[in-house]
Design an enzyme around this catalytic site. Structure first.
Site, mmCIF file in Angstrom:
data_model
loop_
_atom_site.group_PDB
_atom_site.id
_atom_site.type_symbol
_atom_site.label_atom_id
_atom_site.label_comp_id
_atom_site.label_asym_id
_atom_site.label_seq_id
_atom_site.Cartn_x
_atom_site.Cartn_y
_atom_site.Cartn_z
ATOM 1 N N ASP A 195 0.845 -1.197 0.000
ATOM 2 C CA ASP A 195 0.000 0.000 0.000
ATOM 3 C C ASP A 195 0.876 1.241 0.000
ATOM 4 O O ASP A 195 2.080 1.158 0.112
ATOM 5 C CB ASP A 195 -0.855 0.024 1.276
ATOM 6 N N LYS A 217 -3.345 3.754 -3.086
ATOM 7 C CA LYS A 217 -3.887 4.938 -3.758
ATOM 8 C C LYS A 217 -2.756 5.875 -4.137
ATOM 9 O O LYS A 217 -1.872 6.138 -3.343
ATOM 10 C CB LYS A 217 -4.806 5.680 -2.790
#
Ligand code: SAH
Length: 412
Positions: A195, A217
């Site tokens: 991540d 993200k």
């Protein structure tokens, strides 16, 4: 001259001649190795007696007799009497049975290595000539330490038929706030699925041949959807690879770790979870805020700031003895604060917003429930941030242990 071998003792008969403390220590190790143990000794120490009671071994309560060796693969002497041990060792040689001889500081035909295990690598140390148990175990400890630090090439080069998925909690960011186990699993990994948050700098320390898949993200990119992440980890494991799914904080805190475990279990892929330091506790702590504090806060309520506050959250915010910690809450701060005030929470309730905890960019903004929205806007507060609502967030709680910096940061 000795040859070190990896011998499986699983289901094999080991005969221990002697039942004292040395014998007990070695028996424990052989039991872990899966051996079948027979102890021959007129008397045994309490530890061995306990194992007899638990039916973990067979005890022949008398002195040694040659017939005791009939079905032995391996014999260990530990009577404390060197001539007796030597006699057993000599008989073993005659009968071609390997024998570890504890008597008289001499080796028999076999010797036990001082071992350390890291994942499925076992490293052993033995002396070639002479016995030097202290040197041997110091050397073993030094190797164990290096294995733990993740600096040695422990990664498998040949794949196994079924791989493995390890969900590893990486903690809030610094590479030294991941667990020792997590770091070792990274060193063993063929694939790391990572991540944006967490100790991403650790990835630079891995071999360039490790496949690194970033599913986090990014400002311009959309995150990889969860079912696609599940498919990636299952697919790689099914190819026999060792997969580390590295997550910020703890895998089971707002990390969808549960879904990933379920996906592995549903497809028969072996999976385990390594906990990590969650930002719920560690990020406030980085700003000197204890989430509970005797006399100030006795309970902790944690919420995802993207959800509208529930009745339970509003009640927590009204309770002066409860600390409310909000994750992922920066964009919803204004509506969260209005809801809390409307529900009767104290407008002077201290609030602290800790951005990028445990990193160089760490910053703490202090306010109250009434002023938090304006203060955050003025400071330009950004994700990732942990927001703390409660009296533990008061700036002077731990004074004078805290130092305020010119740039507004507060550190311990
Ligand atoms: N599993 C993670 C939480 C993932 S949700 C854990 O246990 O910590 C992501 C949120 O965690 C962010 O929006 C932010 O609120 C918080 N967070 C994680 N790391 C942080 C850090 N270093 N500093 C501030 N907030 C952090």
């Amino acid at each position: 001259m000795v040859t070190m071998m990896g011998i499986s003792l699983v289901g094999r008969q080991v005969v221990m001649v002697g039942g004292g403390r040395v014998a007990a220590r070695r028996i424990r190790r052989f039991l872990l190795d899966g051996a079948v143990i027979r102890v021959v000794a007129p008397e045994v120490c309490a530890d061995v007696a306990r194992l007899v009671q638990d039916n973990q071994l067979e005890w022949i309560a008398r002195g040694f007799q040659p017939a005791d060796l009939s079905d032995a693969w391996l014999v260990h002497t530990a009577t404390g009497d060197a001539p007796t041990d030597g006699g057993v060792a000599a008989l073993c040689s005659e009968r071609r049975i390997l024998c570890i001889n504890a008597g008289d500081g001499a080796h028999g035909s076999a010797r036990l290595a001082a071992e350390t295990q890291s994942g499925d690598s076992i490293v052993g140390v033995v002396s070639d000539t002479g016995v030097d148990p202290v040197r041997t175990s110091l050397l073993r400890d030094a190797i164990a330490e290096r294995l733990r630090n993740g600096g040695l090439p422990v990664r498998r080069r040949r794949t196994t038929t079924v791989g493995h998925v390890h969900l590893v909690g990486g903690g809030p960011g610094p590479v030294d706030l991941i667990t020792v186990r997590g770091r070792r699993l990274l060193a063993e990994a063929d694939v790391v699925v990572t991540d944006r948050l967490g100790p991403t700098a650790v990835l630079d320390e891995l071999s360039s041949t490790v496949e690194i898949i970033d599913v986090g993200k990014r400002p311009q990119h959309h995150p990889v959807p969860q079912d696609e992440i599940n498919a990636i980890i299952v697919d790689r494991a099914r190819r026999g690879l060792r997969v580390v799914r590295l997550k910020g904080g703890d895998p089971f805190v707002y990390g969808r770790g549960g879904e990933e475990v379920a996906a592995c279990l549903a497809t028969g892929v072996p999976v385990d979870v390594v906990p990590g330091l969650t930002s719920i506790v560690s990020v406030p702590q980085a700003a000197g805020i204890p989430v509970t504090h005797r006399g100030t806060a006795a309970a902790l309520h944690v919420v995802n700031g993207q959800d509208a506050p529930t009745e339970a959250t509003l009640a927590a915010l009204r309770d002066p003895q409860t600390t409310t910690v909000v994750l992922m809450g920066v964009s919803a701060l204004a509506s969260f604060a209005v809801a809390a005030l409307d529900a009767g929470a104290d407008e002077n309730l201290p609030v602290a917003i800790v951005e990028s905890g445990h990193t160089d960019a760490q910053r703490t903004t202090r306010a109250t429930l009434a002023t938090a929205t304006d203060a955050a806007a003025r400071a330009g507060v950004r994700n990732p941030a942990v927001m703390v609502f409660g009296h533990v967030a008061a700036v002077d709680l731990l004074m004078p242990a805290l130092t305020s910096h010119a740039d507004g940061r507060t550190t311990l």
